[in-house]
Design a protein around this motif. Structure first.
Motif, short mmCIF file in Angstrom:
data_model
loop_
_atom_site.label_atom_id
_atom_site.label_comp_id
_atom_site.label_asym_id
_atom_site.label_seq_id
_atom_site.Cartn_x
_atom_site.Cartn_y
_atom_site.Cartn_z
N LEU A 1 2.13 7.02 6.45
CA LEU A 1 2.60 7.16 5.12
C LEU A 1 0.81 7.47 5.76
CD1 LEU A 1 3.03 7.76 2.99
CD2 LEU A 1 4.04 5.36 2.57
N GLN A 2 0.29 7.53 5.56
CA GLN A 2 -1.21 6.78 5.08
C GLN A 2 -1.72 6.35 3.59
OE1 GLN A 2 -3.84 6.38 8.02
NE2 GLN A 2 -4.66 5.31 6.17
N MET A 3 -1.70 5.40 3.85
CA MET A 3 -2.23 4.78 2.30
C MET A 3 -3.51 3.58 1.96
SD MET A 3 1.74 2.50 1.69
CE MET A 3 1.15 1.22 2.89
N ASN A 4 -4.16 4.58 0.96
CA ASN A 4 -5.38 4.63 0.92
C ASN A 4 -5.74 4.22 -0.46
OD1 ASN A 4 -6.15 5.64 3.16
ND2 ASN A 4 -5.98 7.47 2.41
N SER A 5 -7.12 3.63 -1.06
CA SER A 5 -7.18 3.19 -2.13
C SER A 5 -6.42 2.35 -2.87
CB SER A 5 -7.50 3.98 -3.00
OG SER A 5 -8.90 5.04 -2.71
N LEU A 6 -5.87 1.26 -1.82
CA LEU A 6 -4.27 0.07 -2.60
C LEU A 6 -4.39 -0.70 -2.94
CD1 LEU A 6 -2.71 -0.30 1.50
CD2 LEU A 6 -1.95 0.74 -0.27
N LYS A 7 -3.50 -0.81 -4.03
CA LYS A 7 -3.62 -1.36 -5.30
C LYS A 7 -2.94 -2.47 -5.25
CE LYS A 7 -4.37 2.91 -8.24
NZ LYS A 7 -3.89 3.43 -9.43
N PRO A 8 -3.03 -3.58 -6.33
CA PRO A 8 -1.79 -4.98 -5.97
C PRO A 8 -0.51 -4.01 -6.75
CG PRO A 8 -3.93 -5.52 -6.56
CD PRO A 8 -3.91 -3.79 -6.64
N GLU A 9 -0.53 -2.60 -7.40
CA GLU A 9 0.92 -2.74 -7.89
C GLU A 9 2.29 -2.11 -7.08
OE1 GLU A 9 -1.88 -0.36 -10.36
OE2 GLU A 9 -1.96 -2.68 -9.23
N ASP A 10 0.84 -1.67 -5.66
CA ASP A 10 1.70 -1.08 -3.95
C ASP A 10 2.27 -2.32 -3.57
OD1 ASP A 10 0.74 1.52 -5.14
OD2 ASP A 10 -0.71 0.87 -4.20
N THR A 11 2.48 -3.44 -3.82
CA THR A 11 2.70 -4.60 -3.13
C THR A 11 3.97 -4.10 -3.41
OG1 THR A 11 1.39 -6.11 -3.34
CG2 THR A 11 3.39 -6.70 -2.81
N ALA A 12 4.91 -4.35 -2.33
CA ALA A 12 6.33 -4.37 -2.01
C ALA A 12 6.81 -3.95 -0.03
CB ALA A 12 7.13 -2.16 -2.50
#
Length: 131
Positions: free
Chosen positions: A86-97
């Motif tokens: 899972l490549q995760m780009n442009s991460l946001k604080p709400e992606d925290t998990a």
């Protein structure tokens, strides 16, 4: 029977990227025929669907994404290594998990976003995105 181990989580600033990996093992499974998914769970919240991938035919795969990550995350798999990424780009604080890898032995055309569709789960890897 089937074991899944996630890796690649960590701490990253907003706008950054992370690449998660899930390694599958077990003697009595056909990895290439299994559907694979990623879910995540933030503290105090329900586990939610992130992305999934299924085999369309002998050489192609089809991916599904939650609206919240579409355009930012990309799921892929390497059958030779029995892994899904899972490549995760442009991460946001709400992606925290905590992010969990899941495997589905009966990869139908529906139900990819439902927890009950999956038969095996990994232990999870923490992703923290700071602002």
């Amino acid at each position: 029977q089937v074991q899944l181990v996630e890796s690649g989580g960590g701490l990253v600033q907003a706008g950054g990227s992370l690449r998660l990996s899930c390694a599958a093992s077990g003697r009595t499974f056909s990895y290439s025929d299994m559907g694979m998914g990623w879910f995540r769970q933030a503290p105090g919240k329900e586990r939610e669907f992130v992305a999934a991938i299924r085999r369309s035919d002998s050489s192609t795969y089809y991916a599904y994404y939650a609206d919240s990550v579409k355009g930012r995350f990309t799921i892929s798999r390497d059958n030779a290594k029995n892994t899904v990424h899972l490549q995760m780009n442009s991460l946001k604080p709400e992606d925290t998990a905590v992010y969990y890898c899941a495997a589905r032995e009966v990869p139908g055309l529906t139900g990819w976003g439902m927890l009950s569709s999956y038969d095996y789960w990994g232990q999870g890897t923490q992703v923290t995105v700071s602002s």
